[in-house]
Motif scaffolding. Structure first.
Motif, PDB file in Angstrom:
ATOM      1  N   VAL A   1      12.272 -43.802  50.015  1.00  0.00           N
ATOM      2  CA  VAL A   1      11.433 -43.300  49.173  1.00  0.00           C
ATOM      3  C   VAL A   1      12.487 -42.659  47.995  1.00  0.00           C
ATOM      4  O   VAL A   1      11.960 -41.809  46.941  1.00  0.00           O
ATOM      5  CB  VAL A   1      10.559 -42.065  49.675  1.00  0.00           C
ATOM      6  CG1 VAL A   1       9.383 -42.970  50.476  1.00  0.00           C
ATOM      7  CG2 VAL A   1      11.347 -41.010  50.359  1.00  0.00           C
TER       8      VAL A   1
ATOM      9  N   LEU B   1       7.004 -50.657  42.877  1.00  0.00           N
ATOM     10  CA  LEU B   1       6.508 -51.250  44.108  1.00  0.00           C
ATOM     11  C   LEU B   1       4.875 -51.809  43.905  1.00  0.00           C
ATOM     12  O   LEU B   1       4.824 -52.623  44.713  1.00  0.00           O
ATOM     13  CB  LEU B   1       6.290 -49.828  44.986  1.00  0.00           C
ATOM     14  CG  LEU B   1       7.704 -49.337  45.798  1.00  0.00           C
ATOM     15  CD1 LEU B   1       7.477 -47.839  46.361  1.00  0.00           C
ATOM     16  CD2 LEU B   1       8.201 -50.324  46.590  1.00  0.00           C
ATOM     17  N   GLY B   2       4.390 -51.146  43.109  1.00  0.00           N
ATOM     18  CA  GLY B   2       2.960 -51.464  43.101  1.00  0.00           C
ATOM     19  C   GLY B   2       2.529 -52.762  42.163  1.00  0.00           C
ATOM     20  O   GLY B   2       1.670 -53.385  42.363  1.00  0.00           O
ATOM     21  N   ARG B   3       3.473 -52.862  41.136  1.00  0.00           N
ATOM     22  CA  ARG B   3       3.084 -53.953  39.985  1.00  0.00           C
ATOM     23  C   ARG B   3       4.140 -54.964  39.846  1.00  0.00           C
ATOM     24  O   ARG B   3       3.632 -55.949  38.971  1.00  0.00           O
ATOM     25  CB  ARG B   3       2.621 -53.202  38.773  1.00  0.00           C
ATOM     26  CG  ARG B   3       1.431 -52.148  38.769  1.00  0.00           C
ATOM     27  CD  ARG B   3       0.265 -53.368  39.289  1.00  0.00           C
ATOM     28  NE  ARG B   3      -1.066 -52.735  39.179  1.00  0.00           N
ATOM     29  CZ  ARG B   3      -2.094 -53.179  39.755  1.00  0.00           C
ATOM     30  NH1 ARG B   3      -1.802 -54.440  40.249  1.00  0.00           N
ATOM     31  NH2 ARG B   3      -3.277 -52.734  39.755  1.00  0.00           N
TER      32      ARG B   3
ATOM     33  N   ALA C   1      10.405 -41.186  41.546  1.00  0.00           N
ATOM     34  CA  ALA C   1       9.427 -41.479  42.374  1.00  0.00           C
ATOM     35  C   ALA C   1       8.262 -42.217  41.622  1.00  0.00           C
ATOM     36  O   ALA C   1       7.780 -43.162  41.989  1.00  0.00           O
ATOM     37  CB  ALA C   1       9.020 -40.513  43.171  1.00  0.00           C
ATOM     38  N   ARG C   2       7.902 -41.584  40.542  1.00  0.00           N
ATOM     39  CA  ARG C   2       6.782 -42.213  39.800  1.00  0.00           C
ATOM     40  C   ARG C   2       7.290 -43.444  39.000  1.00  0.00           C
ATOM     41  O   ARG C   2       6.499 -44.610  39.189  1.00  0.00           O
ATOM     42  CB  ARG C   2       6.363 -41.441  38.818  1.00  0.00           C
ATOM     43  CG  ARG C   2       5.622 -40.309  39.515  1.00  0.00           C
ATOM     44  CD  ARG C   2       4.994 -39.358  38.786  1.00  0.00           C
ATOM     45  NE  ARG C   2       3.812 -38.402  39.428  1.00  0.00           N
ATOM     46  CZ  ARG C   2       3.450 -37.128  38.982  1.00  0.00           C
ATOM     47  NH1 ARG C   2       4.122 -36.473  37.813  1.00  0.00           N
ATOM     48  NH2 ARG C   2       2.498 -36.464  39.578  1.00  0.00           N
ATOM     49  N   ASP C   3       8.447 -43.600  38.543  1.00  0.00           N
ATOM     50  CA  ASP C   3       8.909 -44.888  38.172  1.00  0.00           C
ATOM     51  C   ASP C   3       8.956 -45.937  39.107  1.00  0.00           C
ATOM     52  O   ASP C   3       8.539 -47.160  38.829  1.00  0.00           O
ATOM     53  CB  ASP C   3      10.444 -44.726  37.629  1.00  0.00           C
ATOM     54  CG  ASP C   3      10.618 -44.385  36.260  1.00  0.00           C
ATOM     55  OD1 ASP C   3       9.505 -44.454  35.455  1.00  0.00           O
ATOM     56  OD2 ASP C   3      11.598 -43.694  35.751  1.00  0.00           O
ATOM     57  N   TRP C   4       9.442 -45.588  40.144  1.00  0.00           N
ATOM     58  CA  TRP C   4       9.486 -46.468  41.389  1.00  0.00           C
ATOM     59  C   TRP C   4       8.227 -47.069  41.976  1.00  0.00           C
ATOM     60  O   TRP C   4       7.891 -48.000  42.214  1.00  0.00           O
ATOM     61  CB  TRP C   4      10.293 -46.176  42.653  1.00  0.00           C
ATOM     62  CG  TRP C   4      11.066 -47.137  43.438  1.00  0.00           C
ATOM     63  CD1 TRP C   4      10.692 -47.425  44.434  1.00  0.00           C
ATOM     64  CD2 TRP C   4      12.193 -48.167  42.898  1.00  0.00           C
ATOM     65  NE1 TRP C   4      11.512 -48.691  45.013  1.00  0.00           N
ATOM     66  CE2 TRP C   4      12.318 -49.007  43.908  1.00  0.00           C
ATOM     67  CE3 TRP C   4      12.542 -48.085  41.653  1.00  0.00           C
ATOM     68  CZ2 TRP C   4      13.328 -49.993  43.566  1.00  0.00           C
ATOM     69  CZ3 TRP C   4      13.688 -48.855  41.550  1.00  0.00           C
ATOM     70  CH2 TRP C   4      14.023 -50.088  42.472  1.00  0.00           C
ATOM     71  N   MET C   5       7.125 -46.261  41.852  1.00  0.00           N
ATOM     72  CA  MET C   5       5.626 -46.384  42.263  1.00  0.00           C
ATOM     73  C   MET C   5       5.314 -47.941  41.243  1.00  0.00           C
ATOM     74  O   MET C   5       4.465 -48.794  41.844  1.00  0.00           O
ATOM     75  CB  MET C   5       4.906 -45.361  41.986  1.00  0.00           C
ATOM     76  CG  MET C   5       5.043 -44.260  43.011  1.00  0.00           C
ATOM     77  SD  MET C   5       4.042 -42.830  42.526  1.00  0.00           S
ATOM     78  CE  MET C   5       2.316 -43.277  43.192  1.00  0.00           C
ATOM     79  N   VAL C   6       5.683 -47.788  40.065  1.00  0.00           N
ATOM     80  CA  VAL C   6       5.158 -48.888  39.189  1.00  0.00           C
ATOM     81  C   VAL C   6       5.984 -50.204  39.859  1.00  0.00           C
ATOM     82  O   VAL C   6       5.216 -51.194  39.988  1.00  0.00           O
ATOM     83  CB  VAL C   6       5.849 -48.743  37.769  1.00  0.00           C
ATOM     84  CG1 VAL C   6       5.260 -49.963  36.872  1.00  0.00           C
ATOM     85  CG2 VAL C   6       5.065 -47.328  37.279  1.00  0.00           C
TER      86      VAL C   6
END
Lengths: 214, 214
Positions: free
Chosen positions: A60, A129-131, A122-127
DNA sequence: CGATATGTTGAAAGGTCTCAAGGGACGTGG
DNA sequence: CCACGTCCCTTGAGACCTTTCAACATATCG
């Protein structure tokens, strides 16, 4: 971190801290363990990860000097912190650092900025991971590493050594090692990178790599 | 947020702020736009999202009252903030709030804690995005919403209205709406939830739902 | 009541994972 | 110096899961 302190504070700190070295792979803080101290990262890379009950793991975050390692103000660490390379830290007892934060506005601001930066990352990485697709994920990670490890370089080329194994990359990207490996092979076949000795990467066309990041 | 202020500060603040209502769907802050003010969320739910060039979207966080909406100290907003329900905010100019933070330790601590909590949530969600199956993702989201909207309830049952559309859920989970819909149908078929009017959810067995979260 | 947005379901395509086998680098011991 | 084992990485084939595309159902609202 010590840049934010005055001489008196440095003296105070030095009486309470210990310099510690951790070989690559050693755990600094365990998930769900009590936080007794923070680690001021002096040298090396620290890997933050979380694990599901059945063993599935997700990285993470990565931390570089001079970050502070450890979840501020929490009784328990929400994740594992592990040395990703050989690492050197200054271990500060919880109470010492928290008292220092109260007194020193520059230190406070610095830690606030670190938290906010980590939140952005973290929020950049969420994109990612998710998309993003597997190809885009691997390209994104290469670009991330290239910009960290070879930040000054100009032009289309970048040369660096990967600071992590295929398994770490897979755990960072939410993929399996096989899929990561296949994507590396594709990048090689398409003339975007060359790989020697598994870890040594040469990016031949930064523009093409960027185009694959989604 | 106002709970952290003394009477003088409240007076000062009231001279600089405006109460604003946003209908569901309205944008509070656009991605990559200049941040001129922060929004103190009084009522409703705000959705934070990021979008790739080709339109793929990822929701990276939800905010509830009394959170502060807006990336502190940033020139540009790293993401879009949008009203997920009808929303009421207190809009504070940047400089006003940042000055207040300097002077008020309680406010400062409160915002630091919010940032750290958001970071914890983002990292938890990274595990969901990177390592869970579609079934586990949907179960995790239901559990998250249930614990937010019906936090006091005891026992095995929970009843609530979903505060978001299937598309929002898909964008939060990194899935398509069809996959989300199929997972809902499966949960229904397996007797774990009932759905009426698309949005009204009754969780029949919290234990079984938890068991599906991975 | 019709129009539109939202949600559901089915079938086929596509992407990633799983399982299995093999390759290459490195270190140890003969 | 070579043989061998180990670890990490690569490659292939098939299974499985999610997406895509299409049709249909349901809710909402004028």
């Amino acid at each position: 971190m010590c840049g934010a302190l005055n001489p008196d504070e440095l003296t105070l700190l030095s009486r309470h801290t210990r310099q510690i070295e951790h070989p690559s792979g050693e755990e600094l803080v365990g998930e769900s363990t009590r936080v007794e101290a923070y680690d001021n990262l002096m040298r090396g890379v620290v890997k933050l990860s979380k694990t599901l009950e059945d063993g599935r793991q997700q990285i993470v975050g990565l931390q570089f000097a001079p970050d502070l390692v450890g979840r501020l103000y929490a009784g328990e660490s929400p994740m594992t912190a592990e040395a990703a390379s050989d690492v050197e830290v200054c271990r500060v007892p919880r109470a010492t650092l928290e008292r220092l934060i109260e007194r020193n506005p520059a230190l406070r601001k610095r830690l606030m900025d670190q938290s906010l930066r980590e939140l952005d990352e973290a929020r950049d990485w969420m994109v990612t991971l998710g998309r993003k697709t597997a190809a885009e994920k691997v390209a994104s990670l290469l670009l991330l590493i290239a910009s960290h490890l070879d930040p000054e370089a100009a032009g289309e080329r970048r040369i660096f050594d990967l600071p992590m194994s295929r398994l770490d990359m897979a755990d960072y990207l939410g993929l399996t090692i096989e899929t990561v490996s296949r994507q590396f092979s594709r990048l090689k076949k398409d003339g975007i990178i060359t790989i020697t000795a598994n870890r040594h990467i040469e990016v031949l066309s930064l523009a093409k790599l960027q185009a694959r990041c989604g």
